[in-house]
Design an enzyme around this catalytic site. Structure first.
Site, PDB file in Angstrom:
ATOM      1  N   GLU A 154       0.859  -1.399   0.096  1.00 34.08           N
ATOM      2  CA  GLU A 154      -0.403  -0.056  -0.206  1.00 34.08           C
ATOM      3  C   GLU A 154       0.565   1.068   0.458  1.00 34.08           C
ATOM      4  O   GLU A 154       1.968   0.952   0.577  1.00 34.08           O
ATOM      5  CB  GLU A 154      -1.144  -0.392   1.304  1.00 34.08           C
ATOM      6  CG  GLU A 154      -0.195   0.331   2.817  1.00 34.08           C
ATOM      7  CD  GLU A 154      -1.269   0.698   3.670  1.00 34.08           C
ATOM      8  OE1 GLU A 154      -2.675   1.649   3.396  1.00 34.08           O
ATOM      9  OE2 GLU A 154      -0.973  -0.462   4.434  1.00 34.08           O
ATOM     10  N   GLU A 255     -10.475   1.578   8.568  1.00 34.41           N
ATOM     11  CA  GLU A 255     -10.358   1.752   9.655  1.00 34.41           C
ATOM     12  C   GLU A 255     -10.048   3.201  10.201  1.00 34.41           C
ATOM     13  O   GLU A 255      -8.736   3.889   9.307  1.00 34.41           O
ATOM     14  CB  GLU A 255      -8.836   1.173   8.437  1.00 34.41           C
ATOM     15  CG  GLU A 255      -7.204   1.450   9.154  1.00 34.41           C
ATOM     16  CD  GLU A 255      -6.304   1.394   8.213  1.00 34.41           C
ATOM     17  OE1 GLU A 255      -5.706   0.292   8.536  1.00 34.41           O
ATOM     18  OE2 GLU A 255      -6.485   1.798   7.333  1.00 34.41           O
TER      19      GLU A 255
END
Length: 272
Positions: A154, A255
């Site tokens: 990521e 998240e």
């Protein structure tokens, strides 16, 4: 019309008022059957088997499935942003963790393992760090493949992680391609975190349109503030529609931070 989608809750940022082993039950009580985690032992890449077993049992007892897990990434939350490109002890700790994390993932049916790249280090040439990163990512990809999992990579945002070298989605995709070329396995995928895209000043709509087909996992939080959808300025109805249009059918990880514990953090989900 929005398609059906799976939401999972990140137990490393939500329900943190509870002990780790109580969080799966709290997620289940809030209506979730799938959860994700950062590496739960930031100081220990090789925790005692009893601690691994306790988490495994908590997931099973709650009826929740772990669908994504970070490899060891140093102090997270905290100053670290991964270990695999950091020469010396940290890289060694990452290596030691790979089989532990992959083995735990296999034992609970987790099929996605996220490897954070790590910050740039003063006095070390970026090329040397990138070479070390590729070596360690290939090692992790092979371990993930052995347990039937994908490897996630990521991009983070440069505002909060200025020393992290992958600060746009394109750079993360380039690393994905390098890992696949090195291993020949094709199991490296993008973790598309729309919070980091927006915090970095890019348009998350464009990121979805361009890169959702490369994603093995998606994560969300609103901007600014990293709160739940509706607390900032992102249009999640549009973003979810774009994910549908791009053919992304995987889970969307929640998240974000919430002011209150429990199901109060999830009222926005009624819209979707």
């Amino acid at each position: 019309m929005l398609g059906l989608r799976r939401f999972d809750v990140n137990l490393s940022i939500l329900f943190t008022d509870l002990p780790l082993t109580a969080r799966p039950a709290a997620a289940a009580a809030a209506g979730f059957t799938e959860v994700e985690l950062w590496w739960p032992w930031p100081e220990d890449p090789e925790p005692p088997e009893a601690e691994l077993a306790a988490l495994r049992d908590a997931l099973s007892a709650a009826g929740t499935r772990l669908i994504a897990l970070n490899f060891y990434a140093g102090r997270l939350p905290g100053p670290d942003r991964g270990a695999l490109s950091v020469p010396g002890e940290e890289s060694a700790r990452f290596r030691a963790n790979v089989d532990v994390a992959a083995g735990f993932a296999e034992s609970v049916g987790c099929r996605a393992l996220n490897a954070l790249y790590g910050n740039r280090v003063d006095g070390v040439a970026p090329g040397a760090q990138d070479a070390l990163a590729l070596e360690n990512l290939a090692y992790a990809a092979r371990a993930a493949d052995r347990v039937g999992a994908i490897l996630l990579i990521e991009a983070l945002n440069a505002v909060e992680s200025p020393r992290y070298p992958l600060t746009d989605v394109a750079s993360a995709v380039e690393v994905v391609d390098r890992v696949d070329a090195a291993t020949g396995l094709g199991n490296a995928r993008l973790l598309l975190d729309l919070y980091h895209v927006a915090m970095g000043g890019s348009d998350p709509r464009d990121a979805v349109d361009r890169y959702a087909r490369r994603a093995g996992h998606v994560q969300i939080a609103d901007v600014p503030g990293r709160g739940a959808p509706g607390t900032g300025g992102l249009d999640f109805a549009d973003l979810f529609s774009r994910l549908d249009g791009a053919g992304y059918g995987g889970p969307v990880g929640l998240e974000y931070r919430a002011d209150g514990p429990g199901a109060d953090a999830f009222g926005w989900l009624a819209e979707f």
